[in-house]
Scaffold this motif. Sequence first.
Motif, PDB file in Angstrom:
ATOM      1  N   SER A 131      41.465  52.304  43.568  1.00 53.09           N
ATOM      2  CA  SER A 131      42.083  53.613  43.764  1.00 53.09           C
ATOM      3  C   SER A 131      41.028  54.686  43.627  1.00 53.09           C
ATOM      4  CB  SER A 131      43.190  53.833  42.730  1.00 53.09           C
ATOM      5  OG  SER A 131      42.649  53.819  41.429  1.00 53.09           O
ATOM      6  N   LEU A 132      41.396  55.922  43.940  1.00 53.74           N
ATOM      7  CA  LEU A 132      40.418  57.013  43.868  1.00 53.74           C
ATOM      8  C   LEU A 132      39.927  57.261  42.451  1.00 53.74           C
ATOM      9  CD1 LEU A 132      41.960  59.586  46.382  1.00 53.74           C
ATOM     10  CD2 LEU A 132      39.975  58.096  46.711  1.00 53.74           C
ATOM     11  N   ASP A 133      40.694  56.855  41.434  1.00 54.45           N
ATOM     12  CA  ASP A 133      40.214  57.040  40.058  1.00 54.45           C
ATOM     13  C   ASP A 133      39.387  55.858  39.575  1.00 54.45           C
ATOM     14  OD1 ASP A 133      42.079  55.089  39.737  1.00 54.45           O
ATOM     15  OD2 ASP A 133      43.339  56.177  38.296  1.00 54.45           O
ATOM     16  N   GLY A 134      39.116  54.897  40.483  1.00 58.42           N
ATOM     17  CA  GLY A 134      38.240  53.791  40.137  1.00 58.42           C
ATOM     18  C   GLY A 134      38.934  52.537  39.662  1.00 58.42           C
ATOM     19  N   THR A 135      40.267  52.487  39.642  1.00 61.42           N
ATOM     20  CA  THR A 135      40.988  51.305  39.166  1.00 61.42           C
ATOM     21  C   THR A 135      40.956  50.220  40.237  1.00 61.42           C
ATOM     22  OG1 THR A 135      42.453  52.690  37.845  1.00 61.42           O
ATOM     23  CG2 THR A 135      43.182  50.452  38.307  1.00 61.42           C
ATOM     24  N   ILE A 136      40.573  48.987  39.850  1.00 59.37           N
ATOM     25  CA  ILE A 136      40.511  47.862  40.775  1.00 59.37           C
ATOM     26  C   ILE A 136      41.925  47.430  41.119  1.00 59.37           C
ATOM     27  CG2 ILE A 136      39.744  45.474  41.085  1.00 59.37           C
ATOM     28  CD1 ILE A 136      37.475  46.079  39.100  1.00 59.37           C
ATOM     29  N   THR A 137      42.238  47.356  42.437  1.00 65.09           N
ATOM     30  CA  THR A 137      43.588  47.004  42.870  1.00 65.09           C
ATOM     31  C   THR A 137      43.650  45.658  43.585  1.00 65.09           C
ATOM     32  OG1 THR A 137      43.257  48.275  44.900  1.00 65.09           O
ATOM     33  CG2 THR A 137      44.284  49.429  43.058  1.00 65.09           C
ATOM     34  N   SER A 138      42.507  45.138  44.117  1.00 66.10           N
ATOM     35  CA  SER A 138      42.489  43.787  44.694  1.00 66.10           C
ATOM     36  C   SER A 138      41.112  43.161  44.508  1.00 66.10           C
ATOM     37  CB  SER A 138      42.871  43.829  46.175  1.00 66.10           C
ATOM     38  OG  SER A 138      41.835  44.403  46.953  1.00 66.10           O
ATOM     39  N   TRP A 139      41.081  41.799  44.553  1.00 61.33           N
ATOM     40  CA  TRP A 139      39.853  41.052  44.177  1.00 61.33           C
ATOM     41  C   TRP A 139      39.961  39.693  44.844  1.00 61.33           C
ATOM     42  CZ3 TRP A 139      35.832  42.611  41.032  1.00 61.33           C
ATOM     43  CH2 TRP A 139      34.992  41.644  40.505  1.00 61.33           C
ATOM     44  N   ASN A 140      39.164  39.488  45.919  1.00 70.50           N
ATOM     45  CA  ASN A 140      39.313  38.238  46.660  1.00 70.50           C
ATOM     46  C   ASN A 140      38.482  37.111  46.050  1.00 70.50           C
ATOM     47  OD1 ASN A 140      36.749  38.973  47.436  1.00 70.50           O
ATOM     48  ND2 ASN A 140      37.024  38.356  49.593  1.00 70.50           N
ATOM     49  N   LYS A 141      38.576  35.925  46.700  1.00 67.66           N
ATOM     50  CA  LYS A 141      37.852  34.743  46.193  1.00 67.66           C
ATOM     51  C   LYS A 141      36.349  34.973  46.238  1.00 67.66           C
ATOM     52  CE  LYS A 141      41.412  32.060  45.412  1.00 67.66           C
ATOM     53  NZ  LYS A 141      41.714  31.562  44.056  1.00 67.66           N
ATOM     54  N   GLY A 142      35.881  35.690  47.307  1.00 67.01           N
ATOM     55  CA  GLY A 142      34.450  35.968  47.394  1.00 67.01           C
ATOM     56  C   GLY A 142      33.961  36.773  46.214  1.00 67.01           C
ATOM     57  N   ALA A 143      34.815  37.762  45.744  1.00 67.53           N
ATOM     58  CA  ALA A 143      34.428  38.548  44.578  1.00 67.53           C
ATOM     59  C   ALA A 143      34.352  37.690  43.330  1.00 67.53           C
ATOM     60  CB  ALA A 143      35.437  39.685  44.393  1.00 67.53           C
ATOM     61  N   GLU A 144      35.286  36.745  43.174  1.00 72.74           N
ATOM     62  CA  GLU A 144      35.234  35.840  42.023  1.00 72.74           C
ATOM     63  C   GLU A 144      33.918  35.052  42.017  1.00 72.74           C
ATOM     64  OE1 GLU A 144      38.610  33.310  41.897  1.00 72.74           O
ATOM     65  OE2 GLU A 144      40.055  34.942  41.587  1.00 72.74           O
ATOM     66  N   LYS A 145      33.521  34.608  43.221  1.00 69.45           N
ATOM     67  CA  LYS A 145      32.308  33.788  43.330  1.00 69.45           C
ATOM     68  C   LYS A 145      31.063  34.619  43.051  1.00 69.45           C
ATOM     69  CE  LYS A 145      30.052  30.578  46.532  1.00 69.45           C
ATOM     70  NZ  LYS A 145      30.105  29.955  47.890  1.00 69.45           N
ATOM     71  N   VAL A 146      31.015  35.880  43.561  1.00 70.10           N
ATOM     72  CA  VAL A 146      29.817  36.712  43.402  1.00 70.10           C
ATOM     73  C   VAL A 146      29.665  37.191  41.962  1.00 70.10           C
ATOM     74  CG1 VAL A 146      28.745  38.899  44.062  1.00 70.10           C
ATOM     75  CG2 VAL A 146      29.743  37.420  45.804  1.00 70.10           C
ATOM     76  N   TYR A 147      30.771  37.711  41.370  1.00 73.04           N
ATOM     77  CA  TYR A 147      30.677  38.345  40.058  1.00 73.04           C
ATOM     78  C   TYR A 147      31.023  37.413  38.897  1.00 73.04           C
ATOM     79  CZ  TYR A 147      30.256  42.818  42.452  1.00 73.04           C
ATOM     80  OH  TYR A 147      29.844  43.865  43.231  1.00 73.04           O
ATOM     81  N   GLY A 148      31.736  36.325  39.176  1.00 68.10           N
ATOM     82  CA  GLY A 148      32.072  35.380  38.128  1.00 68.10           C
ATOM     83  C   GLY A 148      33.351  35.698  37.392  1.00 68.10           C
ATOM     84  N   TYR A 149      34.020  36.810  37.755  1.00 70.91           N
ATOM     85  CA  TYR A 149      35.268  37.167  37.106  1.00 70.91           C
ATOM     86  C   TYR A 149      36.437  36.622  37.924  1.00 70.91           C
ATOM     87  CZ  TYR A 149      32.913  40.790  34.276  1.00 70.91           C
ATOM     88  OH  TYR A 149      32.130  41.475  33.408  1.00 70.91           O
ATOM     89  N   PRO A 150      37.438  35.969  37.288  1.00 73.88           N
ATOM     90  CA  PRO A 150      38.672  35.671  38.018  1.00 73.88           C
ATOM     91  C   PRO A 150      39.471  36.984  38.197  1.00 73.88           C
ATOM     92  CG  PRO A 150      38.862  34.965  35.745  1.00 73.88           C
ATOM     93  CD  PRO A 150      37.436  35.383  35.918  1.00 73.88           C
ATOM     94  N   ALA A 151      40.366  37.009  39.177  1.00 74.90           N
ATOM     95  CA  ALA A 151      41.106  38.242  39.502  1.00 74.90           C
ATOM     96  C   ALA A 151      41.881  38.790  38.318  1.00 74.90           C
ATOM     97  CB  ALA A 151      42.045  37.981  40.676  1.00 74.90           C
ATOM     98  N   GLU A 152      42.532  37.943  37.525  1.00 71.46           N
ATOM     99  CA  GLU A 152      43.365  38.412  36.437  1.00 71.46           C
ATOM    100  C   GLU A 152      42.600  39.166  35.358  1.00 71.46           C
ATOM    101  OE1 GLU A 152      42.682  33.942  35.866  1.00 71.46           O
ATOM    102  OE2 GLU A 152      43.205  35.324  37.501  1.00 71.46           O
ATOM    103  N   GLU A 153      41.228  38.975  35.315  1.00 70.27           N
ATOM    104  CA  GLU A 153      40.443  39.645  34.281  1.00 70.27           C
ATOM    105  C   GLU A 153      39.980  41.041  34.704  1.00 70.27           C
ATOM    106  OE1 GLU A 153      37.209  37.294  32.880  1.00 70.27           O
ATOM    107  OE2 GLU A 153      38.453  35.561  32.357  1.00 70.27           O
ATOM    108  N   VAL A 154      40.061  41.333  35.992  1.00 72.30           N
ATOM    109  CA  VAL A 154      39.534  42.630  36.437  1.00 72.30           C
ATOM    110  C   VAL A 154      40.596  43.558  37.026  1.00 72.30           C
ATOM    111  CG1 VAL A 154      37.218  41.727  36.852  1.00 72.30           C
ATOM    112  CG2 VAL A 154      38.920  41.662  38.700  1.00 72.30           C
ATOM    113  N   LEU A 155      41.676  42.999  37.558  1.00 68.56           N
ATOM    114  CA  LEU A 155      42.700  43.851  38.169  1.00 68.56           C
ATOM    115  C   LEU A 155      43.243  44.849  37.152  1.00 68.56           C
ATOM    116  CD1 LEU A 155      44.717  41.308  40.367  1.00 68.56           C
ATOM    117  CD2 LEU A 155      43.089  43.045  41.131  1.00 68.56           C
TER     118      LEU A 155
END
Length: 855
Positions: A779-803
């Motif tokens: 969102s415009l305030d910087g809140t993460i709203t979606s996180w695909n499998k590629g993001a999990e692989k690149v950053y190492g975070y599963p979606a539930e930990e960053v959304l």
Amino acid sequence: MRESLRKSGINIIGDIPWGTHFCQFYQTKEDLMDILVPYFKAGLESNELCVWITSRPLEVEEAKEAMKKAVPDIDFYLEKGQMEIIPYIHGYIKEGVFDPDRVMNDWIEKIDQVMASGYDGLRASGDNRWLEKEGWDDFVDYEKKVDAFVDKHHVIALCPYYLDMCNPAEIIDVISNHEFALIKKKGKWEQIENSGRKRAEKEATEAAKSWKSTFDAVPDLIAIIDNEYRIVRANRAMAARLGVTQEECVGLTCHCAIHGTDKPHSFCPHRQLLKDGAEHTTEVCEDYLGGYFGVSTTLLHDSEGKLIGSVYVARDINELKQEEHRICRYNSILEGINWIFSNVMQAKTEEELGNACLSVALEITGSQFGFINEMGADGLLHDIAKSELGWEQCLMYDKTGHRCPPNDYIVHGLYSSVIKNAKSFFTNDPLSHPDSIGLPNGHPPITSFLGVPLIQDGKTVGLIAVANREKGYSCEQQEDLEAIAPAVTQALQRKKEEQEREQAERALMESDERFRSVLENSLDSAYRINLQNKRFDYMSPVIERITGFSVKDIDASGSNGLLDHIHPDDRPRVTVEIVRSLEEGFGAHEYRFKCKDGKYRWLADHFSIIKDKTGMACFRAGIVRDITGRKKAEETIRLSNIYNRSLIEASLDPLVTIGHDGKITDVNGATEQVTGYLRDELIGTDFSDYFTEPEKAHEGYQKVFTDGTVWNYPLEIQHKDGHITPVLYNASVYKNETGTVIGVFAAARDITERKKAEEKIQILANAVESSEDAIITKSLDGTITSWNKGAEKVYGYPAEEVLGKNISMLEPDDLKGQIKHFSEKIKHGERIQHYETLRLKKEGTKIKLRAATPP
């Protein structure tokens, strides 16, 4: 003042009216006594207060002795105060000075005392032999004021003048200020008339007669009221309404006669007129007059422009008020029904909708509290809504000791009478009613009760109950509550906008039918026409209220004259109906009639022909009713139907009505477009024939007849050119006035674009999810709203930990604020191209990556 004649005591004059001001020229004291003694004797015998101001040669004691010879008990009158004999130095002179204004004020105070003491009026005489020549002009002016004063009050005044003191010019001055003069010639008294004044009086008398005739012919209540709130004159209508004669009205205070009060009300228009000198108009409800009246007061001045009172006019507006009340009830019910249906879509719960319905019921009946209940499958009445005031006054407690109103009711007592009999009823003595079972402890006291059943499909499904109207209930409140009951039932059963609009229209029509009779329930005018001479044998006075023409006007016109007032477009039809009725023996027609004010009103005329033994038509007798209101209402309904049809045609969704046999009974333009067939081609054909799956369409509308509604029923409409349109159908049954289901109303929503959008969204979602690149949305305030499998692989975070967390968590400390900086640019419309940067992985190591930040 001039109507009541008084005995003058002077043979040559005879009887004279109040307001008479005349003079006597004398030469001896015997001349004075010859006239004044019988003059005052007659006044004493007529219950008048008599004032004799003496001067030489006849002093006070001589005057008393002269009176005693004619009135042996004169001392009684003197002691009683009915006879005052005073010298001129007390009557005219004060501190050696004659002040005309002071003397006039003394006479005004004297007449007020006279009337307040119960005397019929004042009889006065004042000799002016004390007057010096240099004061003559002032005294002549004084006589003019006396003349004006006497003319307006219950006063008779005789002014003696010593003849030897007056020259010819002065004699003319004297006579010009008096109606007539007495002078002795050759030993006999003669009366000399003021010829100019006599002619003026004759003209005034003739004008007064004409004015009086008009004054008494007016049906409005009219009174002339002076500055002391006394009625100076009342017309025949006012006197009749007060139950007295016109003569008995004179002298009564208006507030006592009209309002029955000791002093005027604050809203009194006459009081306000006297206060600000302006005309006033108001409406009053006065039992003494017989209900509602429109009252106006008009300024009344004397010849010198001084405000002396008002003309008070009261017009009977009871019928107007009744009509306004009927229209007000009609409008209140329509507004209530509209409010109920407008809340169908707004209310989130049945309780909210029930409270909206209950608020209408309380308002139109003037009740303090109430409730709406529905019958449950368990045989109990369950609360839908209860008024706040009823809950606040309830002191009932449950088994745990908490204050709690009952929610479920056994069907007994007053409620049972409504539910089991399926009929409304009211009582203003609930505890004494045969069905009453009393009240439980803590229940608010019930002083009056009105219950109306809620009926659906001929079955009682609940009731509306209201209580404690201040003045109790009548059939009027029962009718009003019955009028909204169907709307309450419909509103509580229907949930969709289309059904609500259908129900509102039907409720409006039902209300129109129910209250049209109320609007038309004005007084009718009966008449009978002699067919031989075309004259009216009888016409009831109410015709004037309907047309503005009085019975006298109607009688003068005759039946042929009235025909000229019928609208030219209606006249031929009326003439044909009159001719036809001579054979049939009866007739009826409606026509526009030009009233006295030049406006046309619709009249309904129902009549019969009265024939003699030989069969010859002798009379036409009938009833005329003003149906202008009904005609206007019919036109309103016609326009309303046109308006509602235009709303249906304006709908972009295909709308269709279906009969029990599955045949189409009506469609809108959107249905024509989606099928390719015209409305006339569609009506009468099978509804199922226009879908790719006819059997499924058949099952759909049959389900509506079985369950009452269907929601989001998927079908595909097939255009006659083969084009397919996917739709979702929402449908429900609709009923006639008796509650019988007569068909299905169905609305289709085109979901073609929605399906395309869903397919595109799904393709995009699959692409994002299958991409090996890290794709993140925020969102415009910087809140993460979606996180695909590629993001999990690149950053190492599963979606539930960053959304739901801020994306700054991925920035190294030395690059903190970079993402926010780019976001601000995007907000201002800038586009961020690919750039290289560093980001943090879950384990804390930095990774170098190439990023893009599209909006």
